[in-house]
Design a protein around this motif. Structure first.
Motif, PDB file in Angstrom:
ATOM      1  N   ARG A  78       0.826  -1.204   0.000  1.00 39.37           N
ATOM      2  CA  ARG A  78       0.000   0.000   0.000  1.00 39.37           C
ATOM      3  C   ARG A  78       0.861   1.256   0.000  1.00 39.37           C
ATOM      4  N   ALA A  79       1.982   1.251   0.774  1.00 38.70           N
ATOM      5  CA  ALA A  79       2.847   2.424   0.859  1.00 38.70           C
ATOM      6  C   ALA A  79       3.522   2.728  -0.468  1.00 38.70           C
ATOM      7  N   ALA A  80       3.683   1.704  -1.320  1.00 34.31           N
ATOM      8  CA  ALA A  80       4.375   1.894  -2.592  1.00 34.31           C
ATOM      9  C   ALA A  80       3.465   2.414  -3.690  1.00 34.31           C
ATOM     10  N   ARG A  81       2.170   2.511  -3.429  1.00 32.52           N
ATOM     11  CA  ARG A  81       1.235   2.901  -4.476  1.00 32.52           C
ATOM     12  C   ARG A  81       1.164   4.411  -4.640  1.00 32.52           C
ATOM     13  N   TRP A  82       0.819   4.804  -5.844  1.00 33.44           N
ATOM     14  CA  TRP A  82       0.575   6.213  -6.135  1.00 33.44           C
ATOM     15  C   TRP A  82      -0.744   6.636  -5.512  1.00 33.44           C
ATOM     16  N   HIS A  83      -0.793   7.823  -4.898  1.00 28.49           N
ATOM     17  CA  HIS A  83      -1.988   8.286  -4.204  1.00 28.49           C
ATOM     18  C   HIS A  83      -2.533   9.564  -4.839  1.00 28.49           C
ATOM     19  N   GLY A  84      -2.823   9.482  -6.116  1.00 28.00           N
ATOM     20  CA  GLY A  84      -3.459  10.620  -6.770  1.00 28.00           C
ATOM     21  C   GLY A  84      -2.623  11.878  -6.648  1.00 28.00           C
ATOM     22  N   GLY A  85      -3.255  12.958  -6.215  1.00 24.72           N
ATOM     23  CA  GLY A  85      -2.571  14.244  -6.101  1.00 24.72           C
ATOM     24  C   GLY A  85      -1.787  14.419  -4.827  1.00 24.72           C
ATOM     25  N   LEU A  86      -1.849  13.463  -3.901  1.00 28.31           N
ATOM     26  CA  LEU A  86      -1.178  13.616  -2.620  1.00 28.31           C
ATOM     27  C   LEU A  86       0.327  13.775  -2.791  1.00 28.31           C
ATOM     28  N   ASP A  87       0.945  12.908  -3.586  1.00 30.03           N
ATOM     29  CA  ASP A  87       2.393  12.967  -3.752  1.00 30.03           C
ATOM     30  C   ASP A  87       2.821  14.266  -4.433  1.00 30.03           C
ATOM     31  N   PHE A  88       2.037  14.722  -5.393  1.00 29.00           N
ATOM     32  CA  PHE A  88       2.353  15.985  -6.055  1.00 29.00           C
ATOM     33  C   PHE A  88       2.200  17.156  -5.091  1.00 29.00           C
ATOM     34  N   GLY A  89       1.174  17.102  -4.242  1.00 29.20           N
ATOM     35  CA  GLY A  89       0.987  18.153  -3.242  1.00 29.20           C
ATOM     36  C   GLY A  89       2.142  18.225  -2.257  1.00 29.20           C
ATOM     37  N   LEU A  90       2.651  17.055  -1.828  1.00 26.87           N
ATOM     38  CA  LEU A  90       3.797  17.035  -0.924  1.00 26.87           C
ATOM     39  C   LEU A  90       5.045  17.588  -1.600  1.00 26.87           C
ATOM     40  N   LEU A  91       5.203  17.312  -2.885  1.00 29.96           N
ATOM     41  CA  LEU A  91       6.326  17.888  -3.628  1.00 29.96           C
ATOM     42  C   LEU A  91       6.249  19.410  -3.621  1.00 29.96           C
ATOM     43  N   ILE A  92       5.061  19.957  -3.836  1.00 27.06           N
ATOM     44  CA  ILE A  92       4.893  21.412  -3.823  1.00 27.06           C
ATOM     45  C   ILE A  92       5.270  21.986  -2.461  1.00 27.06           C
ATOM     46  N   LEU A  93       4.802  21.352  -1.382  1.00 21.75           N
ATOM     47  CA  LEU A  93       5.136  21.833  -0.038  1.00 21.75           C
ATOM     48  C   LEU A  93       6.638  21.789   0.206  1.00 21.75           C
ATOM     49  N   ARG A  94       7.292  20.719  -0.243  1.00 23.15           N
ATOM     50  CA  ARG A  94       8.736  20.606  -0.058  1.00 23.15           C
ATOM     51  C   ARG A  94       9.481  21.693  -0.818  1.00 23.15           C
ATOM     52  N   ILE A  95       9.064  21.970  -2.044  1.00 19.93           N
ATOM     53  CA  ILE A  95       9.728  23.001  -2.837  1.00 19.93           C
ATOM     54  C   ILE A  95       9.530  24.380  -2.211  1.00 19.93           C
ATOM     55  N   VAL A  96       8.305  24.658  -1.749  1.00 22.13           N
ATOM     56  CA  VAL A  96       8.017  25.962  -1.143  1.00 22.13           C
ATOM     57  C   VAL A  96       8.862  26.161   0.115  1.00 22.13           C
ATOM     58  N   LEU A  97       8.832  25.178   1.017  1.00 24.51           N
ATOM     59  CA  LEU A  97       9.559  25.330   2.283  1.00 24.51           C
ATOM     60  C   LEU A  97      11.068  25.305   2.066  1.00 24.51           C
ATOM     61  N   GLY A  98      11.555  24.289   1.338  1.00 23.05           N
ATOM     62  CA  GLY A  98      12.987  24.183   1.117  1.00 23.05           C
ATOM     63  C   GLY A  98      13.535  25.343   0.302  1.00 23.05           C
ATOM     64  N   GLY A  99      12.780  25.770  -0.710  1.00 24.32           N
ATOM     65  CA  GLY A  99      13.235  26.888  -1.528  1.00 24.32           C
ATOM     66  C   GLY A  99      13.261  28.195  -0.761  1.00 24.32           C
ATOM     67  N   ALA A 100      12.216  28.460   0.026  1.00 20.94           N
ATOM     68  CA  ALA A 100      12.145  29.723   0.773  1.00 20.94           C
ATOM     69  C   ALA A 100      13.252  29.817   1.809  1.00 20.94           C
ATOM     70  N   LEU A 101      13.412  28.777   2.631  1.00 24.13           N
ATOM     71  CA  LEU A 101      14.421  28.845   3.681  1.00 24.13           C
ATOM     72  C   LEU A 101      15.823  28.652   3.125  1.00 24.13           C
ATOM     73  N   GLY A 102      15.955  27.899   2.031  1.00 27.16           N
ATOM     74  CA  GLY A 102      17.257  27.818   1.388  1.00 27.16           C
ATOM     75  C   GLY A 102      17.713  29.181   0.882  1.00 27.16           C
ATOM     76  N   ALA A 103      16.796  29.960   0.323  1.00 27.18           N
ATOM     77  CA  ALA A 103      17.127  31.314  -0.132  1.00 27.18           C
ATOM     78  C   ALA A 103      17.518  32.208   1.042  1.00 27.18           C
TER      79      ALA A 103
END
Length: 211
Positions: free
Chosen positions: A41-66
């Motif tokens: 179950r953990a290995a399956r694609w979960h619709g937009g959830l994984d894409f949403g987590l990617l967006i959150l990671r980019i926003v947080l990591g990009g902002a604080l990295g800058a």
């Protein structure tokens, strides 16, 4: 309601990526099969959830990295190490402000980059949580809202960033990450608690030793 109606149209629920069809007579998996079942179950694609987590990671990591690049290299009209050390002293830090400036700036750059890549996510999110929590602690007396007429006042911005970091600790990075096959991606909650404890410890150390 069936999975498709009389016109053979699929149900939106079954097509959402969250539906896990079961044989009604099969019951729960046997105890020895549950680990493999959970891994599947953990290995399956979960619709937009994984894409949403990617967006959150980019926003947080990009902002604080800058922000880290501003502190360490003075990029993006940033203060640089010497000026940031002076800012820390003005906020009540009394010792080793230059060393603390380096630690804060490098942590933001490294942890921000790791978070964007989705690599060692619990450690990266925990480190950024510790930094944002320290800023919230320093700024809470100035009030919640940022004041355009008073630079640095208000803690709402860092509270939002800290909330994202805290959420990522317990959700994991999602499948669009370098952590995709790691234990902390498959079972993020226990690793999230470890990251939270380490973040709280780091914050307590900074506040007790440098203020």
């Amino acid at each position: 309601m069936t999975q498709g109606d009389e016109y053979a149209r699929p149900s939106l629920f079954t097509e959402s990526g969250y539906f896990d069809p079961q044989d009604p007579g099969a019951g729960l998996p046997d105890p020895e099969d549950r680990l493999a079942y959970d891994d599947d179950r953990a290995a399956r694609w979960h619709g937009g959830l994984d894409f949403g987590l990617l967006i959150l990671r980019i926003v947080l990591g990009g902002a604080l990295g800058a922000h880290g690049l501003q502190k360490v290299f003075g990029l993006f009209s940033g203060p640089g190490i010497a000026e940031f050390a002076r800012i820390l002293a003005a906020h009540g830090y009394t010792s080793q402000t230059t060393a603390l400036s380096w630690v804060a700036g490098v942590t933001e750059i490294v942890a921000g980059g790791l978070l964007v890549l989705g690599l060692f996510t619990p450690a990266a999110a925990g480190a950024l949580l510790a930094i944002t929590a320290n800023v919230v602690y320093l700024e809470y007396r100035a009030g919640f809202f940022l004041d355009s007429n008073a630079a640095g006042s208000g803690f709402e911005y860092h509270l939002v960033l800290g909330g994202i970091a805290l959420a990522l600790l317990f959700t994991g990075p999602g499948r669009i990450s370098l952590d995709v096959n790691t234990p902390w991606r498959r079972r993020p909650v226990p690793f999230g608690f470890v990251g939270f404890v380490l973040a709280a410890g780091a914050m307590a150390i900074v506040l007790s030793l440098f203020r």
